[in-house]
Scaffold this motif. Structure first.
Motif, PDB file in Angstrom:
ATOM      1  N   GLU A 187      40.189  28.345  52.733  1.00 36.86           N
ATOM      2  CA  GLU A 187      40.091  29.788  52.934  1.00 36.86           C
ATOM      3  C   GLU A 187      39.851  30.541  51.632  1.00 36.86           C
ATOM      4  OE1 GLU A 187      42.818  30.753  56.840  1.00 36.86           O
ATOM      5  OE2 GLU A 187      43.659  31.016  54.857  1.00 36.86           O
ATOM      6  N   ARG A 188      39.055  31.595  51.735  1.00 37.15           N
ATOM      7  CA  ARG A 188      38.860  32.483  50.591  1.00 37.15           C
ATOM      8  C   ARG A 188      39.259  33.895  51.015  1.00 37.15           C
ATOM      9  NH1 ARG A 188      32.983  33.170  48.029  1.00 37.15           N
ATOM     10  NH2 ARG A 188      33.405  31.148  47.095  1.00 37.15           N
ATOM     11  N   THR A 189      40.016  34.568  50.137  1.00 38.67           N
ATOM     12  CA  THR A 189      40.490  35.904  50.463  1.00 38.67           C
ATOM     13  C   THR A 189      40.092  36.896  49.381  1.00 38.67           C
ATOM     14  OG1 THR A 189      42.416  34.940  51.542  1.00 38.67           O
ATOM     15  CG2 THR A 189      42.543  37.278  51.030  1.00 38.67           C
ATOM     16  N   ILE A 190      39.554  38.034  49.794  1.00 39.35           N
ATOM     17  CA  ILE A 190      39.391  39.160  48.881  1.00 39.35           C
ATOM     18  C   ILE A 190      40.608  40.041  49.170  1.00 39.35           C
ATOM     19  CG2 ILE A 190      37.909  41.047  48.115  1.00 39.35           C
ATOM     20  CD1 ILE A 190      36.481  38.406  47.841  1.00 39.35           C
ATOM     21  N   VAL A 191      41.583  39.973  48.284  1.00 41.33           N
ATOM     22  CA  VAL A 191      42.910  40.503  48.590  1.00 41.33           C
ATOM     23  C   VAL A 191      42.861  41.993  48.929  1.00 41.33           C
ATOM     24  CG1 VAL A 191      45.267  40.727  47.756  1.00 41.33           C
ATOM     25  CG2 VAL A 191      43.884  38.770  47.045  1.00 41.33           C
ATOM     26  N   ARG A 192      42.193  42.765  48.075  1.00 42.48           N
ATOM     27  CA  ARG A 192      42.207  44.211  48.249  1.00 42.48           C
ATOM     28  C   ARG A 192      41.593  44.669  49.566  1.00 42.48           C
ATOM     29  NH1 ARG A 192      43.280  47.595  43.802  1.00 42.48           N
ATOM     30  NH2 ARG A 192      43.066  49.764  44.388  1.00 42.48           N
ATOM     31  N   TRP A 193      40.616  43.926  50.054  1.00 41.02           N
ATOM     32  CA  TRP A 193      39.942  44.322  51.311  1.00 41.02           C
ATOM     33  C   TRP A 193      40.509  43.570  52.508  1.00 41.02           C
ATOM     34  CZ3 TRP A 193      38.886  47.911  48.443  1.00 41.02           C
ATOM     35  CH2 TRP A 193      38.053  47.858  47.323  1.00 41.02           C
ATOM     36  N   LYS A 194      41.617  42.886  52.289  1.00 42.85           N
ATOM     37  CA  LYS A 194      42.317  42.149  53.355  1.00 42.85           C
ATOM     38  C   LYS A 194      41.376  41.228  54.132  1.00 42.85           C
ATOM     39  CE  LYS A 194      45.845  45.680  54.198  1.00 42.85           C
ATOM     40  NZ  LYS A 194      45.330  46.955  53.674  1.00 42.85           N
ATOM     41  N   ARG A 195      40.432  40.643  53.436  1.00 40.12           N
ATOM     42  CA  ARG A 195      39.426  39.846  54.119  1.00 40.12           C
ATOM     43  C   ARG A 195      39.622  38.370  53.794  1.00 40.12           C
ATOM     44  NH1 ARG A 195      36.205  39.597  58.457  1.00 40.12           N
ATOM     45  NH2 ARG A 195      33.998  39.248  58.002  1.00 40.12           N
ATOM     46  N   THR A 196      39.898  37.563  54.823  1.00 40.46           N
ATOM     47  CA  THR A 196      40.043  36.124  54.637  1.00 40.46           C
ATOM     48  C   THR A 196      39.006  35.417  55.491  1.00 40.46           C
ATOM     49  OG1 THR A 196      42.412  36.338  54.231  1.00 40.46           O
ATOM     50  CG2 THR A 196      41.619  34.173  54.866  1.00 40.46           C
ATOM     51  N   LEU A 197      38.247  34.521  54.872  1.00 41.87           N
ATOM     52  CA  LEU A 197      37.212  33.806  55.611  1.00 41.87           C
ATOM     53  C   LEU A 197      37.368  32.298  55.420  1.00 41.87           C
ATOM     54  CD1 LEU A 197      34.050  35.976  54.830  1.00 41.87           C
ATOM     55  CD2 LEU A 197      35.332  35.913  56.966  1.00 41.87           C
ATOM     56  N   LYS A 198      37.072  31.566  56.493  1.00 41.82           N
ATOM     57  CA  LYS A 198      37.095  30.099  56.418  1.00 41.82           C
ATOM     58  C   LYS A 198      35.887  29.614  55.624  1.00 41.82           C
ATOM     59  CE  LYS A 198      40.302  28.127  59.273  1.00 41.82           C
ATOM     60  NZ  LYS A 198      41.361  28.790  58.499  1.00 41.82           N
ATOM     61  N   MET A 199      36.123  28.593  54.780  1.00 41.60           N
ATOM     62  CA  MET A 199      35.052  28.069  53.942  1.00 41.60           C
ATOM     63  C   MET A 199      34.392  26.855  54.591  1.00 41.60           C
ATOM     64  SD  MET A 199      35.143  29.894  51.109  1.00 41.60           S
ATOM     65  CE  MET A 199      34.612  28.942  49.679  1.00 41.60           C
ATOM     66  N   LYS A 200      33.153  26.655  54.268  1.00 37.69           N
ATOM     67  CA  LYS A 200      32.434  25.509  54.794  1.00 37.69           C
ATOM     68  C   LYS A 200      32.434  24.376  53.773  1.00 37.69           C
ATOM     69  CE  LYS A 200      28.354  24.091  57.098  1.00 37.69           C
ATOM     70  NZ  LYS A 200      27.498  24.462  58.197  1.00 37.69           N
ATOM     71  N   GLN A 201      32.570  23.159  54.303  1.00 40.39           N
ATOM     72  CA  GLN A 201      32.633  21.986  53.435  1.00 40.39           C
ATOM     73  C   GLN A 201      31.242  21.361  53.335  1.00 40.39           C
ATOM     74  OE1 GLN A 201      35.575  19.344  54.981  1.00 40.39           O
ATOM     75  NE2 GLN A 201      36.233  18.709  52.935  1.00 40.39           N
ATOM     76  N   CYS A 202      30.874  20.920  52.133  1.00 36.36           N
ATOM     77  CA  CYS A 202      29.581  20.274  51.928  1.00 36.36           C
ATOM     78  C   CYS A 202      29.629  18.851  52.479  1.00 36.36           C
ATOM     79  CB  CYS A 202      29.237  20.266  50.442  1.00 36.36           C
ATOM     80  SG  CYS A 202      27.838  19.212  50.033  1.00 36.36           S
TER      81      CYS A 202
END
Ligand code: SF4
Ligand code: FES
Lengths: 237, 150
Positions: A187-202
């Motif tokens: 997971e990657r999160t942009i803390v200030r914008w409360k945005r968490t997205l699942k990451m894709k694996q190569c």
């Protein structure tokens, strides 16, 4: 090229350019916070104030929004300019007393005490994050909200910024470094914008290389085939 | 507000960016505020990012993102009304309604606001309820005025 003078030194700027970029190119330091060459000038921080003489009239103006004009004389170090700048950095410092960069700039300009009511904000309202997000990334995820002394840079309804692709451009652009990005597991999160997205694996190296949401958006926009992003940028080349 | 109602409003002004303020105003006057779900639908329907809509919705005083009451009371705090006792009127209303300026009563009957001069200083202190002007106010007059607004 258009010739003019900065602090008595002859310089040249291109048509449609602004005084600040020419000064910086010529190695003349003008403090600035809301200017970034990859987006349009905005004139929010007011720190880049200079005096400009044109046809015998002199006025105080922001260098980042002043167009390059033939024959103008720009002064970046007059007593008037320095006094105005000190006032502005003092006001910004009163709003964001905790920002390291602001503290350093204030000290350098000779501001050691703040005479105004202190607030505990960290955002200096330069608008760079939202301008980068809009003009460079094209995601339109965040914008200013409210008005006047209540102005804030927040995601819509203070919730999650649903348009954000977690690219991190705003994280890099923020001059006072208050937009943080976190990566944990998949997971990657942009803390200030409360945005968490699942990451894709190569598929090749197994690294988590970019958020799914972002890759799907790029794939749709560029009409790439379905498996285009199965392999990360590094493994592909 | 239903999606069909929003569709109707959008159709009237066109789904272009310059129409957004008109669309928001119409939603505001129908709903008395701008519900989040409605704005999300507007964003999708008109192709305008939510961040942009939120910026506009929070910029103008005429628009509100919080639910509002059926009746709006504007108490004048302009210079003339202020010296003639506008604050006393505001105090009285805050006490009687149990809310402070900018808030809405629990039963959604009233929203209380203060404004800077409504342009009839000679009548001060003045309050405007749903566009109707009440002048030469005293604290005692307030309950009977509010009674007219259910
Ligand atoms: S991380 Fe999100 S908000 Fe920041 S520039 Fe990228 S898309 Fe925009
Ligand atoms: S850099 Fe010119 S106003 Fe901020």
């Amino acid at each position: 090229m258009i010739p003019f003078m900065i602090d008595g030194q002859p310089v040249e700027g291109k048509e449609g350019g602004n005084v600040l970029e020419v000064a910086l190119d010529a190695g003349i330091e003008i403090p600035h916070l809301c200017y970034n060459e990859s987006v349009r000038p905005y004139g929010a921080c007011r720190l880049c104030l200079v005096e400009v003489s044109r046809r015998g009239r002199t006025r105080l103006t922001t260098a980042c929004t002043y167009p390059v004009l033939e024959g103008i004389e720009v002064y970046t170090q007059t007593e008037k300019v320095l006094r105005a700048r000190r006032m502005i950095i003092e006001l910004i410092l009163a709003m964001c007393p905790g920002d390291q960069l602001i503290q350093d700039m204030a000290r350098e300009m000779g501001v050691h005490a703040v005479r105004f009511k202190q607030e505990d904000k960290d955002c200096i309202l330069c608008g760079l994050c939202s301008r980068i997000c809009e003009e460079v990334v094209g995601a339109h995820a965040i914008q200013f909200a409210f008005r006047g002394d209540r102005r804030e840079m927040i995601p819509p309804f203070l919730g999650e910024a649903m348009n954000c692709i977690a690219c991190g451009a705003c994280v890099v652009a923020c001059p006072v470094d208050v937009i943080k990005m976190k990566e944990e597991g998949d997971e990657r999160t942009i803390v200030r914008w409360k945005r968490t997205l699942k990451m894709k694996q190569c598929k090749v190296c197994g690294n988590y290389f970019a958020p799914w949401f972002q890759l799907e958006k790029f794939r749709d926009q560029a009409k790439l085939q379905k498996d285009f992003f199965d392999v990360c940028y590094t493994c592909r080349t | 507000m239903t999606q069909t109602e929003v569709d109707g409003i959008v159709k009237q002004y066109g789904a272009k960016e310059s129409a957004i303020l008109a669309v928001l105003q119409d939603i505001q006057s129908k709903e008395k505020y701008l519900p989040k779900e409605t704005l999300e639908y507007v964003s999708q329907r008109m192709g305008i990012p939510m961040a942009t809509i939120f910026r506009i919705a929070t910029f103008y005083n005429a628009l509100s993102i919080k639910p509002r009451g059926r009746h709006k009371i504007d108490v004048c705090m302009g210079t003339a009304c202020h010296v003639r006792g506008g604050t006393k009127i505001l105090d009285k209303l805050e006490r009687d309604l149990g809310i402070s300026v900018g808030e809405t009563t629990k039963d959604k009957r009233f929203t209380l606001e203060s404004v800077r001069c409504v342009g009839c200083c000679s009548l001060g202190p003045v309050a405007v309820v749903d566009g109707e002007v009440f002048g030469r106010l005293t604290q005692d007059k307030m309950p009977s005025i509010l009674k007219e607004f259910k």
